[in-house]
Motif scaffolding. Structure first.
Motif, PDB file in Angstrom:
ATOM      1  N   VAL A  63      -5.225  24.633   8.896  1.00  0.00           N
ATOM      2  CA  VAL A  63      -5.307  23.605   7.857  1.00  0.00           C
ATOM      3  C   VAL A  63      -5.393  22.254   8.563  1.00  0.00           C
ATOM      4  N   VAL A  64      -5.827  21.242   7.816  1.00  0.00           N
ATOM      5  CA  VAL A  64      -5.789  19.870   8.331  1.00  0.00           C
ATOM      6  C   VAL A  64      -4.779  19.106   7.483  1.00  0.00           C
ATOM      7  N   VAL A  65      -3.709  18.631   8.127  1.00  0.00           N
ATOM      8  CA  VAL A  65      -2.703  17.827   7.416  1.00  0.00           C
ATOM      9  C   VAL A  65      -3.024  16.358   7.656  1.00  0.00           C
ATOM     10  N   GLN A  66      -2.818  15.556   6.619  1.00  0.00           N
ATOM     11  CA  GLN A  66      -3.239  14.155   6.675  1.00  0.00           C
ATOM     12  C   GLN A  66      -2.256  13.249   5.948  1.00  0.00           C
ATOM     13  N   VAL A  67      -2.247  11.999   6.347  1.00  0.00           N
ATOM     14  CA  VAL A  67      -1.599  10.949   5.564  1.00  0.00           C
ATOM     15  C   VAL A  67      -2.705   9.999   5.104  1.00  0.00           C
ATOM     16  N   LEU A  68      -2.750   9.766   3.798  1.00  0.00           N
ATOM     17  CA  LEU A  68      -3.756   8.874   3.213  1.00  0.00           C
ATOM     18  C   LEU A  68      -3.057   7.621   2.696  1.00  0.00           C
TER      19      LEU A  68
ATOM     20  N   LEU B  45       0.838  -1.204   0.000  1.00  0.00           N
ATOM     21  CA  LEU B  45       0.000   0.000   0.000  1.00  0.00           C
ATOM     22  C   LEU B  45       0.868   1.248   0.000  1.00  0.00           C
ATOM     23  N   GLU B  46       0.387   2.254  -0.706  1.00  0.00           N
ATOM     24  CA  GLU B  46       1.135   3.501  -0.844  1.00  0.00           C
ATOM     25  C   GLU B  46       0.536   4.562   0.088  1.00  0.00           C
ATOM     26  N   ARG B  47       1.377   5.520   0.461  1.00  0.00           N
ATOM     27  CA  ARG B  47       0.896   6.658   1.272  1.00  0.00           C
ATOM     28  C   ARG B  47       1.117   7.968   0.541  1.00  0.00           C
ATOM     29  N   THR B  48       0.199   8.902   0.755  1.00  0.00           N
ATOM     30  CA  THR B  48       0.359  10.244   0.201  1.00  0.00           C
ATOM     31  C   THR B  48       0.048  11.265   1.286  1.00  0.00           C
ATOM     32  N   PHE B  49       0.506  12.487   1.067  1.00  0.00           N
ATOM     33  CA  PHE B  49       0.282  13.572   2.020  1.00  0.00           C
ATOM     34  C   PHE B  49      -0.799  14.500   1.473  1.00  0.00           C
ATOM     35  N   SER B  50      -1.720  14.872   2.348  1.00  0.00           N
ATOM     36  CA  SER B  50      -2.840  15.736   1.965  1.00  0.00           C
ATOM     37  C   SER B  50      -2.932  16.931   2.905  1.00  0.00           C
ATOM     38  N   ILE B  51      -3.364  18.057   2.363  1.00  0.00           N
ATOM     39  CA  ILE B  51      -3.710  19.217   3.203  1.00  0.00           C
ATOM     40  C   ILE B  51      -5.119  19.668   2.820  1.00  0.00           C
ATOM     41  N   ILE B  52      -5.972  19.810   3.824  1.00  0.00           N
ATOM     42  CA  ILE B  52      -7.245  20.500   3.621  1.00  0.00           C
ATOM     43  C   ILE B  52      -6.949  21.970   3.924  1.00  0.00           C
ATOM     44  N   LYS B  53      -7.049  22.798   2.887  1.00  0.00           N
ATOM     45  CA  LYS B  53      -6.540  24.171   2.930  1.00  0.00           C
ATOM     46  C   LYS B  53      -7.499  25.145   3.633  1.00  0.00           C
ATOM     47  N   PRO B  54      -7.014  26.375   3.937  1.00  0.00           N
ATOM     48  CA  PRO B  54      -7.812  27.350   4.693  1.00  0.00           C
ATOM     49  C   PRO B  54      -9.190  27.667   4.106  1.00  0.00           C
ATOM     50  N   ASP B  55      -9.330  27.699   2.788  1.00  0.00           N
ATOM     51  CA  ASP B  55     -10.664  28.033   2.253  1.00  0.00           C
ATOM     52  C   ASP B  55     -11.684  26.970   2.662  1.00  0.00           C
ATOM     53  N   ALA B  56     -11.226  25.717   2.786  1.00  0.00           N
ATOM     54  CA  ALA B  56     -12.131  24.632   3.162  1.00  0.00           C
ATOM     55  C   ALA B  56     -12.366  24.583   4.677  1.00  0.00           C
ATOM     56  N   THR B  57     -11.304  24.780   5.480  1.00  0.00           N
ATOM     57  CA  THR B  57     -11.520  24.783   6.938  1.00  0.00           C
ATOM     58  C   THR B  57     -12.402  25.975   7.333  1.00  0.00           C
ATOM     59  N   ASN B  58     -12.199  27.120   6.670  1.00  0.00           N
ATOM     60  CA  ASN B  58     -13.020  28.307   6.963  1.00  0.00           C
ATOM     61  C   ASN B  58     -14.502  28.058   6.741  1.00  0.00           C
ATOM     62  N   ARG B  59     -14.821  27.250   5.720  1.00  0.00           N
ATOM     63  CA  ARG B  59     -16.229  26.996   5.385  1.00  0.00           C
ATOM     64  C   ARG B  59     -16.751  25.724   6.040  1.00  0.00           C
ATOM     65  N   ASN B  60     -15.970  25.178   7.009  1.00  0.00           N
ATOM     66  CA  ASN B  60     -16.422  23.999   7.773  1.00  0.00           C
ATOM     67  C   ASN B  60     -16.622  22.780   6.873  1.00  0.00           C
ATOM     68  N   LEU B  61     -15.696  22.612   5.911  1.00  0.00           N
ATOM     69  CA  LEU B  61     -15.836  21.533   4.929  1.00  0.00           C
ATOM     70  C   LEU B  61     -14.897  20.358   5.182  1.00  0.00           C
ATOM     71  N   THR B  62     -14.252  20.293   6.365  1.00  0.00           N
ATOM     72  CA  THR B  62     -13.274  19.205   6.541  1.00  0.00           C
ATOM     73  C   THR B  62     -13.969  17.838   6.507  1.00  0.00           C
TER      74      THR B  62
ATOM     75  N   ALA C 271      -3.440   9.245   9.385  1.00  0.00           N
ATOM     76  CA  ALA C 271      -2.955  10.273  10.310  1.00  0.00           C
ATOM     77  C   ALA C 271      -3.654  11.572   9.939  1.00  0.00           C
ATOM     78  N   GLN C 272      -3.931  12.394  10.955  1.00  0.00           N
ATOM     79  CA  GLN C 272      -4.641  13.650  10.691  1.00  0.00           C
ATOM     80  C   GLN C 272      -4.480  14.588  11.875  1.00  0.00           C
ATOM     81  N   LYS C 273      -4.163  15.843  11.603  1.00  0.00           N
ATOM     82  CA  LYS C 273      -4.205  16.855  12.668  1.00  0.00           C
ATOM     83  C   LYS C 273      -4.483  18.233  12.093  1.00  0.00           C
TER      84      LYS C 273
END
Ligand code: GTP
Ligand code: MG
Length: 138
Positions: free
Chosen positions: A70-75, A1-18, A34-36
Motif C-alpha cells: 500500500v502507499v500511506v500518505q499525509v495530505l 491548514l488541515e492534514r488527513t491520512f490516506s492509503i492507496i490500497k492493494p487493488d490500486a497498487t496492483n494495477r499500477n494506479l498510484t 508525506a508518502q511511503k
C-alpha cells in the motif's frame, strides 16, 4: 491548514494506479506532504481497522490490506479531511460521484482503492500510526 491520512490500497497498487490516484489528489488542490510504500503487517492492519473488528467483513478487510503493498500518505490543504472524502467518493463505487477516485478506479466496496480519515481525531491517530514527525514535510 488541515492534514488527513490516506492509503492507496492493494487493488490500486496492483494495477499500477498510484500515479493516477495522486494526479486526482493533486488536481483537487491537496498537497502530498508525506508518502511511503509499505507492506502492511497483519498487526498494523488489525490495529488500523480496530473500529470495524465486530463487522462481518473485518477478516476479509484485513487480509485484503496485507495482500499487496500500500502507499500511506499525509495530505495537507484547506479542509483536507472533508475535501479528500469528497475526492475519494462513496465507499461503494456503485454510489460514487463522477470524477471521484472510487468511481474512476475502485473495483468493489471492499477493493475500493483508497482510505481517507473521517475526522480530525482519527486523522491525528492514523498519521501517528505510520509517520514520525520528521517524515512529514509540509
Ligand atoms: P475508509 O476510508 O477505508 O475507512 O472507507 P470508508 O470510511 O468510506 O468506509 P468505512 O469506514 O465504513 O469502511 C472501511 C472499509 O471497510 C471500506 O473502505 C471498505 O474497504 C471496507 N468495507 C466496508 N464495507 C464492506 C463490505 O461490505 N465488504 C467488504 N469486504 N469490505 C467492506
Ligand atoms: Mg472509514
Amino acid at each position: 491548514l488541515e492534514r488527513t491520512f490516506s492509503i492507496i490500497k492493494p487493488d490500486a497498487t496492483n494495477r499500477n494506479l498510484t500515479g493516477a490516484v495522486n494526479a486526482v489528489i493533486e488536481k483537487a488542490g491537496l498537497r502530498i506532504v508525506a508518502q511511503k510504500r509499505i507492506r502492511m503487517t497483519q498487526e498494523q492492519a488489525e490495529t488500523f481497522y480496530a473500529v470495524h473488528k465486530e463487522r462481518p467483513f473485518f477478516g476479509e478487510l484485513v487480509s485484503f490490506m496485507v495482500s499487496a503493498p500500500v502507499v500511506v500518505q499525509v495530505l495537507e490543504g484547506e479542509n483536507a479531511i472533508a475535501k479528500y472524502r469528497e475526492v475519494m467518493g462513496a465507499t461503494n463505487p456503485a454510489n460514487a460521484a463522477d470524477g471521484t477516485i472510487r468511481k474512476l478506479y475502485a473495483l468493489s466496496v471492499g477493493e475500493n482503492s483508497v482510505h481517507g480519515s473521517d475526522a480530525p481525531e482519527t486523522a491525528r491517530i492514523e498519521i501517528a500510526q505510520f509517520f514520525a514527525g520528521n517524515e512529514i514535510a509540509g
